[in-house]
Design an enzyme around this catalytic site. Structure first.
Site, short mmCIF file in Angstrom:
data_model
loop_
_atom_site.label_atom_id
_atom_site.label_comp_id
_atom_site.label_asym_id
_atom_site.label_seq_id
_atom_site.Cartn_x
_atom_site.Cartn_y
_atom_site.Cartn_z
CE LYS A 199 -3.64 2.25 2.64
NZ LYS A 199 -4.54 2.12 3.79
CE LYS A 252 -6.21 1.75 -0.46
NZ LYS A 252 -6.73 1.61 0.85
#
Ligand code: PBG
Length: 327
Positions: A199, A252
């Site tokens: 992330k 992400k």
């Protein structure tokens, strides 16, 4: 001119579909939903057209809409009635996610994934407990190890409420191991963990932070989320999570990080997920509103690209909108 090699032969209708390398299906999609303990009625999220914060009482209706559209998996985010320094409403038995998940799993057949993080539950908006860090000029940083126990408790409370899968997103070192151990101890050895393994500290989360009321009250998340400049580090992050027991690996954001999706796909044999985040959604909508882009076509092309890069499943706010035109 004598051309014998003509790739165009396979691009005509009829054959085009037969030779297509990537297929997007509605069963690849997960739609995020926002359950809000501070509202009594559905409240549209301005920067994410078509999405709303819904009260717990409306959570089943919200999930039924997704099911009707052909999307069978949801990712539940919660906005609690109150926040404190430790985020204690994140693991409360009567917390907003726990109450919603209990209803959703009792009344629908949707596959329910929960986001496990503290940023929506802490008054400072960071993803864990804060402390002054002597090594960083006394700046406030997230206490990694003390946060692990809280994440584990949160995951267990989601499992007890009936969640089918938990998805920890806080980028706390050791979070997958701590959550796996907590779930196993509590009798949830069969509950899978999808790690937000990779992330990035991304400006594309902007609209979500409005939606979930989770913007950090000060500072940023640079000391725990990944530096967008780093590609090799993503493999290290993913490997640690695999060693700690992650069942699926999520990257992400998605579109600006397709190289990472592709790397994770190649390097690991675990299912790979990609999160097509709020900013990726909002920018297509903004352009479509101006008449500059076609929303359906650009959404479909975005999701297809994410799949082509190697994602098995995609978390996306476009899920319901595109599911219709998919098989
Ligand atoms: C953290 C979390 C975030 C998103 C999902 N989980 C926000 C953040 O790290 O600031 C972002 C999702 C999106 O932008 O759509 N709990």
């Amino acid at each position: 001119m004598d051309i014998t090699r003509r790739p165009r032969r396979l691009r005509r209708d009829g054959i085009r579909e037969l030779v297509s390398e990537t297929n997007l299906e509605s069963s690849d999609l997960v739609v995020p939903i926002f359950v809000d303990a501070t509202t009594e009625s559905r409240t549209p999220i301005e920067s994410m057209p078509g999405h709303e914060r819904v009260p717990v009482e409306e959570s089943v209706a919200r999930v039924e809409e997704a099911l009707e559209a052909g999307v069978e998996a949801v990712m539940v985010f919660g906005i609690p009635e109150s926040k404190d320094s430790r985020g204690s409403r994140a693991w409360a038995e009567d917390g907003v996610v726990q109450r919603a998940v209990r209803r959703i799993t009792a009344e629908t057949d949707a596959y329910v994934i929960t986001d496990v993080c503290l940023c929506e539950y802490t008054e400072h908006g960071h993803c864990g407990i804060l402390e002054e860090d002597a090594e960083a000029d006394g700046r406030l940083t997230v206490r990694n190890d003390e946060t692990l126990d809280l994440l584990s408790k949160t995951a267990v409370s989601h499992a007890e409420a009936g969640a089918d899968m938990v998805a920890p997103s806080s980028m706390t070192d050791g979070m997958i191991g701590a959550i796996r151990a907590g779930l196993d101890d509590a009798g949830f050895a069969n509950l899978p963990v999808m790690s937000y393994a990779v992330k990035y500290e991304s400006a594309f989360y902007g609209p979500f932070r409005d939606a979930a009321d989770g913007a950090p009250a000060f500072g940023d998340r640079r000391h725990y989320q990944m530096d967008p400049a780093n590609r090799r580090e993503a493999m290290r992050e993913a490997r640690l999570d695999v060693e700690e027991g992650a069942d699926a690996l999520l990257v992400k954001p998605a579109l600006p990080y397709l190289d990472i999706v592709s790397d994770v796909r190649r390097e690991f044999d675990h299912p790979v997920a990609a999160y097509n985040v709020s900013g990726e959604y909002a920018m297509l909508h903004a352009a479509a509103e101006k008449g500059w882009l076609d929303i359906e076509e650009t959404a479909m092309e975005s999701l297809l690209s994410i799949k082509r890069a190697g994602a098995d499943l995609i978390v996306t706010y476009f899920a319901e909108r595109v599911a219709d035109s998919l098989s």
